[in-house]
Motif scaffolding. Structure first.
Motif, mmCIF file in Angstrom:
data_model
loop_
_atom_site.group_PDB
_atom_site.id
_atom_site.type_symbol
_atom_site.label_atom_id
_atom_site.label_comp_id
_atom_site.label_asym_id
_atom_site.label_seq_id
_atom_site.Cartn_x
_atom_site.Cartn_y
_atom_site.Cartn_z
ATOM 1 N N TYR A 187 85.999 32.670 12.381
ATOM 2 C CA TYR A 187 86.867 31.844 11.540
ATOM 3 C C TYR A 187 88.290 32.384 11.663
ATOM 4 C CZ TYR A 187 82.638 30.058 9.199
ATOM 5 O OH TYR A 187 81.426 29.468 8.918
ATOM 6 N N TYR A 225 75.368 26.567 3.437
ATOM 7 C CA TYR A 225 76.704 26.809 2.887
ATOM 8 C C TYR A 225 76.749 28.084 2.059
ATOM 9 C CZ TYR A 225 80.888 26.337 0.056
ATOM 10 O OH TYR A 225 82.074 26.570 -0.574
ATOM 11 N N ILE A 237 77.347 31.072 4.364
ATOM 12 C CA ILE A 237 78.684 31.235 4.967
ATOM 13 C C ILE A 237 79.791 31.234 3.927
ATOM 14 C CG2 ILE A 237 77.874 30.074 7.058
ATOM 15 C CD1 ILE A 237 79.609 27.662 6.186
ATOM 16 N N TYR A 240 82.255 34.190 3.794
ATOM 17 C CA TYR A 240 83.164 34.230 4.941
ATOM 18 C C TYR A 240 84.257 33.169 4.814
ATOM 19 C CZ TYR A 240 79.134 36.809 6.759
ATOM 20 O OH TYR A 240 78.110 37.691 6.925
ATOM 21 N N ILE A 246 71.132 31.057 10.019
ATOM 22 C CA ILE A 246 71.491 30.046 9.032
ATOM 23 C C ILE A 246 70.455 28.922 9.038
ATOM 24 C CG2 ILE A 246 73.223 28.336 8.367
ATOM 25 C CD1 ILE A 246 75.352 30.103 9.470
#
Length: 541
Positions: free
Chosen positions: A253, A217, A220, A223, A239
Motif C-alpha cells: 500500500y 476487510y 487488512i 494496514y 485472506i
C-alpha cells in the motif's frame, strides 16, 4: 521567412488603404453631420425667433449635443465654432436692444461657448467609456473562447494520459488499484477485474468491504488505517475473500499526497502467491519486483497529478523505469532455475515438476526479451537525434549479412534495388531496417524458398522505402494494430516476438518526420513501407 513577407506585404498594404479610406469617410461624415445639425438648428431658430427669443441658443445647444454624440469631441467643437459665429452674427445682436452694451453680448457668448465645450467634452468621455466597455466585452468574449479551448485541450490530454496509463497497468502481471481516503475504489487494472470477476465500472466507487467482504476487510483494516496516516505498508497474509475463498497474498500500500501534504488515497499492488508460497526464494524475488514497481508507480501517480502538460514525457520515463528495473529479477529467476536444475535432487523430480521448471525458465527468458524491447522503445522517445547522410544500400547489405548468419540451411532469394542516400540518425534507421528485414525472414519460415525484395520510390517531397516478402501475410482488417505496442497478429508458438518491434519502427520514423504503413494478404505475403523527407540538392552534394 522572406517568402512569407513577400506574400503578406500586399495584404498589409490593402488593409492599410482600407483603414485609411474608412477613416476619411468617417471624418467627412462626422463633420458633415455637425454642419448639417447646426444649419438645421439655425434655420429652426430663425423661423421660430419670436417664440424662443428669450433663449435663442437652445436649438444650437441641441445641434452641438447631436454632433458630439455622433462624432465625438472634434465634431462637437466644430459645431460649437459654427454655432458661436451664427449666434453672434445672426441672433444675439438683433435680439438685444440698442442700448445694450457689447459686454452683455460677450458674456452670453462666453457662457454659450463654455457650455458647448462642456457638452462636447462630456460626450467625448461618454464615447471613450463606451468604446472601452465594448473593447472590454470583446476581450472578455475572446478570453472565454480561449479558456474553453484550453479546457478542451487539457481534457483531451488527460484522456490520452489515462488511456496510456491503463494500457501499461493492464499489461503488468500484478493486481493494481487506487483507493481514496474514504476507502472507495477509484481505479483498478484488468488483472484486478479478472481476479474478482467484476468490471471496473461495477467496482468504481464501492467501499473496500463491499468488494472484499467483511471478513477480508477486518484483516487488512489495520494496514489501511496505517497507510492513510501517510506510511507505506507492505505485508503478506492469508485472506478469506467473499467470492474467491482463502488466498495468500503479497500486498503493498503506497500513500498518495496532495499538494498540501494531505493523504488523498493510496495505490494497491497485490500478487497472489498462494501457489508458490513454499518456494521462498521466488516469493522474495516477486516481493522485490513489486517493491520496484511500487516505487515507479508512486512516482508516476505524483507526476500525473502535478504535471499534466508533461504527460507524454512522464509516460516514457515510467516505461523506461519499469523495463529497466524488471531486468534483474528475471535474470535472477533464470539463474536460480539453472542452479536448481544442476542440483542432484532435481533429477528425482517427476516429469510434471520438470516441465514446470522449463516453463518458468522459458517465461523468464521471454520476459527478458520483452523488457529489452520495451527499454529500446522508451529510449526512442528521449534519445537525441543525430543527423548524418546515410547510404541506405550499404546499411541493408550489412543487415542482410547479419541475418544470414542466423538462418543457416534456409533458401532465401534477396532482391535489393539500388537505394538512395538519406539524412537521419544511423542507429535508429538501422533498427528500423533490421526490424523489417528480420520480420520478413521470420514470417517466410514456412516457405521452401523465401523471396524478399527491398527497394524505393520517390515523389516531390519524400523517399519511400519498402520491404516485401512472400510469407504468411496478414488480414488487412487488422492492419491498424500492426504498429501498436504489444499488438501481434500471429501467436507465439507459430512465430516468436514481443509486439514491440513495429512500434519502435513507427516511433523512429515519426521522429524523422516520415510515415509508416503496411499492406498484406493472408498466405500471400506482406509489404511494409516507410518514408523519409527528401534531401535538397545542396544536401545531396
Amino acid at each position: 521567412m522572406t517568402h512569407k513577407m513577400r506574400v503578406s506585404q500586399p495584404e498589409n498594404i490593402f488593409i492599410t488603404k482600407r483603414k485609411k479610406g474608412a477613416l476619411i469617410r468617417d471624418y467627412f461624415l462626422n463633420y458633415g453631420v455637425a454642419f448639417l445639425s447646426v444649419s438645421l438648428a439655425l434655420g429652426a431658430t430663425l423661423l421660430l425667433n419670436k417664440y424662443i427669443s428669450a433663449t435663442p441658443a437652445a436649438l444650437l445647444f441641441a445641434a452641438i449635443m447631436v454632433s458630439a454624440w455622433y462624432g465625438g469631441l472634434g465634431p462637437g467643437l466644430f459645431a460649437t465654432v459654427l454655432s458661436t459665429l451664427a449666434l453672434y452674427k445672426l441672433l444675439l445682436k438683433p435680439l438685444y436692444s440698442t442700448n445694450t452694451t457689447n459686454l452683455n453680448i460677450l458674456i452670453s457668448l462666453v457662457v454659450f461657448i463654455l457650455a458647448a465645450v462642456l457638452i462636447s467634452s462630456l460626450n467625448e468621455s461618454r464615447r471613450t467609456a463606451q468604446r472601452k466597455a465594448e473593447e472590454s466585452l470583446k476581450f472578455l468574449h475572446e478570453s472565454e473562447a480561449k479558456f474553453d479551448r484550453f479546457v478542451q485541450f487539457n481534457e483531451e490530454v488527460l484522456w490520452r494520459q489515462e488511456t496510456q496509463l491503463r494500457l501499461i497497468t493492464d499489461t503488468l502481471p500484478v493486481l493494481i488499484a487506487f483507493v481514496d481516503s474514504q476507502q472507495c475504489y477509484r481505479f483498478n487494472n484488468r488483472a484486478y477485474e479478472e481476479w474478482f470477476g467484476q468490471p471496473a465500472a461495477e467496482v468504481y466507487g464501492k467501499h473496500l468491504w463491499e468488494v472484499l467482504g467483511e471478513s477480508a476487510y477486518q484483516i487488512i483494516r489495520p494496514y489501511v488505517e496505517q497507510v492513510l496516516t501517510g506510511v507505506q505498508v507492505s505485508f503478506e497474509t492469508e485472506i478469506p475473500y467473499q467470492n474467491l475463498g482463502k488466498r495468500y497474498i503479497n500486498a503493498i500500500y503506497v500513500p498518495q499526497f496532495d499538494r498540501q501534504g494531505t493523504v488523498e488515497g493510496f495505490a494497491v499492488l497485490i500478487s497472489d502467491i498462494s501457489d508458490v508460497y513454499n518456494e521462498l526464494r521466488l516469493r522474495k524475488l516477486a516481493e522485490t519486483q513489486l517493491q520496484q514497481l511500487n516505487e515507479t508507480l508512486e512516482q508516476r501517480i505524483q507526476e500525473r497529478t502535478a504535471q499534466l502538460e508533461a504527460a507524454n514525457k512522464e509516460l516514457e520515463s515510467f516505461s523506461y523505469s519499469v523495463s529497466h528495473d524488471l531486468r534483474a529479477p528475471f535474470r535472477h529467476i533464470a539463474g536460480f532455475i539453472e542452479l536448481l536444475n544442476k542440483q542432484p535432487s532435481s533429477k528425482s523430480l517427476d516429469e510434471t515438476s520438470q516441465r514446470y521448471l522449463r516453463i518458468v525458465a522459458q517465461t523468464a527468458k521471454q520476459a527478458g526479451v520483452l523488457i529489452d524491447e520495451l527499454l529500446t522503445f522508451s529510449r526512442m522517445g528521449r534519445t537525441e537525434m543525430r543527423y548524418v547522410t546515410l547510404n541506405i544500400e550499404e546499411l541493408v547489405q550489412e543487415i542482410k549479412r547479419d541475418l544470414l548468419a542466423e538462418v543457416q540451411g534456409r533458401v532465401i532469394n534477396w532482391h535489393i534495388q539500388s537505394l538512395p542516400q538519406v539524412q537521419g540518425d544511423p542507429s535508429m534507421l538501422r533498427l528500423v531496417l533490421y526490424n523489417l528485414m528480420s520480420n520478413a525472414v521470420k514470417y517466410t519460415t514456412t516457405r521452401s524458398t523465401a523471396e524478399i525484395s527491398i527497394g524505393s520510390s520517390d515523389n516531390e517531397n519524400e523517399i519511400i522505402f519498402f520491404v516485401q516478402d512472400n510469407g504468411v501475410g496478414f488480414n488487412m482488417q487488422y492492419a491498424h494494430k500492426l504498429f501498436g505496442v504489444f499488438q501481434r497478429l500471429h501467436s507465439d508458438p507459430q512465430f516468436e516476438g514481443t509486439g514491440v518491434g513495429l512500434a519502435n519502427v513507427q516511433r523512429i520514423i515519426h521522429r524523422h518526420n516520415g510515415r509508416v504503413w503496411a499492406e498484406g494478404e493472408v498466405d500471400k505475403g506482406a509489404s511494409f513501407y516507410f518514408s523519409l523527407p527528401k534531401l535538397s540538392k545542396k544536401e545531396t552534394e
